[in-house]
Design a protein around this motif. Sequence first.
Motif, PDB file in Angstrom:
ATOM      1  N   CYS A  58      -6.630   3.596   4.158  1.00  0.00           N
ATOM      2  CA  CYS A  58      -6.571   2.109   3.967  1.00  0.00           C
ATOM      3  C   CYS A  58      -6.865   1.210   5.334  1.00  0.00           C
ATOM      4  N   SER A  86      -9.034   0.473   0.769  1.00  0.00           N
ATOM      5  CA  SER A  86      -9.996   1.462   1.431  1.00  0.00           C
ATOM      6  C   SER A  86     -11.322   1.172   1.438  1.00  0.00           C
ATOM      7  N   ILE A 104       0.336   4.301  10.979  1.00  0.00           N
ATOM      8  CA  ILE A 104      -0.210   3.091  11.136  1.00  0.00           C
ATOM      9  C   ILE A 104      -0.910   2.916  12.573  1.00  0.00           C
ATOM     10  N   ILE A 138       0.738  -1.178   0.092  1.00  0.00           N
ATOM     11  CA  ILE A 138      -0.056  -0.016   0.083  1.00  0.00           C
ATOM     12  C   ILE A 138       0.922   1.341  -0.045  1.00  0.00           C
ATOM     13  N   PHE A 188      -3.309   4.047   7.722  1.00  0.00           N
ATOM     14  CA  PHE A 188      -3.444   2.851   7.594  1.00  0.00           C
ATOM     15  C   PHE A 188      -3.882   2.168   8.699  1.00  0.00           C
ATOM     16  N   ALA A 191      -9.289   6.183   8.480  1.00  0.00           N
ATOM     17  CA  ALA A 191      -8.382   5.712   7.616  1.00  0.00           C
ATOM     18  C   ALA A 191      -8.574   5.599   5.979  1.00  0.00           C
ATOM     19  N   SER A 225       2.514   4.513   1.426  1.00  0.00           N
ATOM     20  CA  SER A 225       3.064   4.868   2.684  1.00  0.00           C
ATOM     21  C   SER A 225       2.629   6.043   3.040  1.00  0.00           C
TER      22      SER A 225
END
Lengths: 227, 307
Positions: free
Chosen positions: B207, B221, B192, B31, B37, B205, B33
């Motif tokens: 992702c 997503s 994260i 994914i 996430f 988020a 960065s």
Amino acid sequence: MKNYPVVLINTVLSPLSFLLLIAFVTKGQLLPDAIEGGFIMSMFNSGTSLQGDLAHLKNDFKLQDMVVSSPTSPAAYVTGMALAEVIYSTPALAVLTVLAAIYIHPGPLQVLELVSVFLLMFLTSIAIGYTLSTFSSDIVQSFAFSRLISTLFSTLPPVYYPITYIPLPFRYAAYLSPTTYAAEISQSATGLLSLSTAGTALAWVVLLVTTAILAVVAAKKARWREV
Amino acid sequence: MASGELSCKGLTKVYSASNGRKALDSVDVRIPSRGIFSLIGMNGAGKTTLVRILATQLEPTSGAASIDGIDVVSQAARLRERIATVPQEARTVPWMTPKQTVLSYLMWRGTSYADASAKASEVLGRVGLGQQENVLTRRLSGGMKRKTLVATVLASEADIVFLDEPTTGLDPISRKELWAYLGTLAKDRFVILTTHYLEEAEELASCIGIMHMGRLVGLGSLDDLRASVKQQYSIRISAGSAVPEVKEGAVTRSRSGEAQILTTEAEAYGLSRLLLDAGAKFSMSKISLDDIFFHLVNRGDDEVSRR
């Protein structure tokens, strides 16, 4: 220290309580030996305290994880925390320094020798404390180890009195502890114990090699990143 | 600002005392960065294990992982220059103040005392702790303690930030306040975030990774995850109303008697007309992250039981 000044009382009382005991029992005869023993115990206990503190911060506050995930190296972390432990010991060291000036009167060379021995003791105990703390997963277990090491290396060995006070068979066990060599060198340096040149050299070698081995073990085997 | 990608290939972790059970089982991720996430999953799903490996705190058993091309194992020292973390169960040290906490953390990272002190005050003010910066953290509320920990990473120069369940145990107001700070944090950093709260992932988020029993069962997503589920619509029918026959979807009932139908768009519109004609009380919406999560986790269970 500023937020909880009560912790200072323990770091002062712990080495001084043995000193007072030895001084009273021997009617002051072994007071100089006990003063040097107080220094050794203070420096060695910095490492055992470090073990408990690092394990506490690692397990209960996750501080080690926060530091691992940062540019801070293990050496910088341990150095910083070790210096913090020394600051806690400062009051006890100040009292002992005053007592040493009054009752031992060491010259400049003797001071240099004593300080070197005490620093080696400090490094040895810091290496042990740091290594063990990284393996600890439980604070109760860690404090138990910390107390055990303190007893084995600074209470049981002849740190506060000459090794000649111990019956012969037990001296061999005493020589398993690096603090015994530290005490011998200190007592010999200030004329409290008669040690041959070869004996003094051997004690230095044992102390230096022990410190070096423990430092290497700390650098190579301590669990900075978990596996 | 991180601008590459987070990549994991066959990432596996077996703890020595786990009798061979895989805490992480061949996790593959690729994914961008940037943004937030979010990893969601039940307790023991493997979220923390994955985060700890990526944050260079734990070695994987096998597989590889990198962030912006920096390997988390062989180039850990390089990656550590760019990361900061608030671990799960991290607590503020009770005998320190928020300012001492942030300041000492910055000094660990190599910032000078003067700069760290100024930065700590600035960031604590930004998260609403300006008045409490010199109060011992043991006197602060749970929300304030959490904000103090988030302030440590916010104050750092790290552009990759790991937050492991930062809002667990917070009251709803504190949680929403923290969400606002996380949104700010993600503007110029890669965050994260692990969480138990699905609405948190949905809200924050860019992702989402859904973890179940050590495996990544969904990634993308919210729209990507919706698209991965055949039944894209949810109809909730109040207790007492008749539930029409469903051909393509599935029906579940809550203890209160409310029925939920997950179905395709075409059938959802057909069913809604039937329900309107019958005068039933109902609502219809696109499936939520909760629905997707339960769908993917149940599918994951089926796959595990087939093995």
